[in-house]
Design a protein around this motif. Sequence first.
Motif, PDB file in Angstrom:
ATOM      1  N   ALA A 276       0.825  -1.210   0.000  1.00  0.00           N
ATOM      2  CA  ALA A 276       0.000   0.000   0.000  1.00  0.00           C
ATOM      3  C   ALA A 276       0.859   1.260   0.000  1.00  0.00           C
ATOM      4  O   ALA A 276       0.587   2.206  -0.731  1.00  0.00           O
ATOM      5  CB  ALA A 276      -0.937  -0.008   1.202  1.00  0.00           C
ATOM      6  N   SER A 277       1.907   1.290   0.808  1.00  0.00           N
ATOM      7  CA  SER A 277       2.734   2.496   0.902  1.00  0.00           C
ATOM      8  C   SER A 277       3.610   2.693  -0.323  1.00  0.00           C
ATOM      9  O   SER A 277       4.053   3.800  -0.599  1.00  0.00           O
ATOM     10  CB  SER A 277       3.582   2.472   2.173  1.00  0.00           C
ATOM     11  OG  SER A 277       4.506   1.414   2.137  1.00  0.00           O
TER      12      SER A 277
ATOM     13  N   GLY B 185       2.524   2.392  -3.310  1.00  0.00           N
ATOM     14  CA  GLY B 185       1.671   2.888  -4.384  1.00  0.00           C
ATOM     15  C   GLY B 185       1.377   1.851  -5.446  1.00  0.00           C
ATOM     16  O   GLY B 185       0.863   2.156  -6.508  1.00  0.00           O
TER      17      GLY B 185
ATOM     18  N   CYS C 296      -2.669   6.166   1.365  1.00  0.00           N
ATOM     19  CA  CYS C 296      -2.675   5.128   0.334  1.00  0.00           C
ATOM     20  C   CYS C 296      -4.112   4.821  -0.067  1.00  0.00           C
ATOM     21  O   CYS C 296      -5.053   5.326   0.538  1.00  0.00           O
ATOM     22  CB  CYS C 296      -2.005   3.849   0.832  1.00  0.00           C
ATOM     23  SG  CYS C 296      -2.972   2.986   2.085  1.00  0.00           S
TER      24      CYS C 296
END
Length: 186
Positions: A18-19, A21, A141
């Motif tokens: 998620a972080s 991208g 996110c």
Amino acid sequence: MAILLTDDTAMWFWRWRASSGSQLSQFAPARLKAVPEGSPPPSDIVAACDYFRAPDEPVCALVARASDVRRTCDVSYRVFGGVLPAGSFVRLNEGVYVASPEYLALRMAARLTRIELLRLLYELCGCYVLNENDVRGFSGCQPITNLSRVSSFAKSASGMRGVREMRLLVVALPRGRPRLGRLTST
């Protein structure tokens, strides 16, 4: 032999994805109906998730039988010999699977307090992930999953440990994407 990453290691994976991208929707559910018997060497398990796992923490791997557990400080084994609900794991690459966000929530529900589980659900369904490298302690996110998917998974997993707690909290959460402010103000 298959490697099934679960619990804290799966959470690290979903936070990392998620972080970064990356497209979270690119993973298709694996067609695993049960945890495969046997366990690869611990070094193979660690190598399978070396790029996203928490430093200095053991990798959490799911095995079918207690006899599949090997003594090591690098891998923390969890034993589950039952039937896996559809969508429990997604395939990362050949022979390596990670717990889906929905199965992760269910597994963690069995061992977290209600507040910790609420935080986890906010993180999985919200628009942020916890990130120790960010000054704020989190990063924005896209949601990793959503409440309807978590709720549907809980229905398909009736009878498993953690289902009751998860269902109670899913009903209590606001619909839409939970925001960090809501979590910190409760």
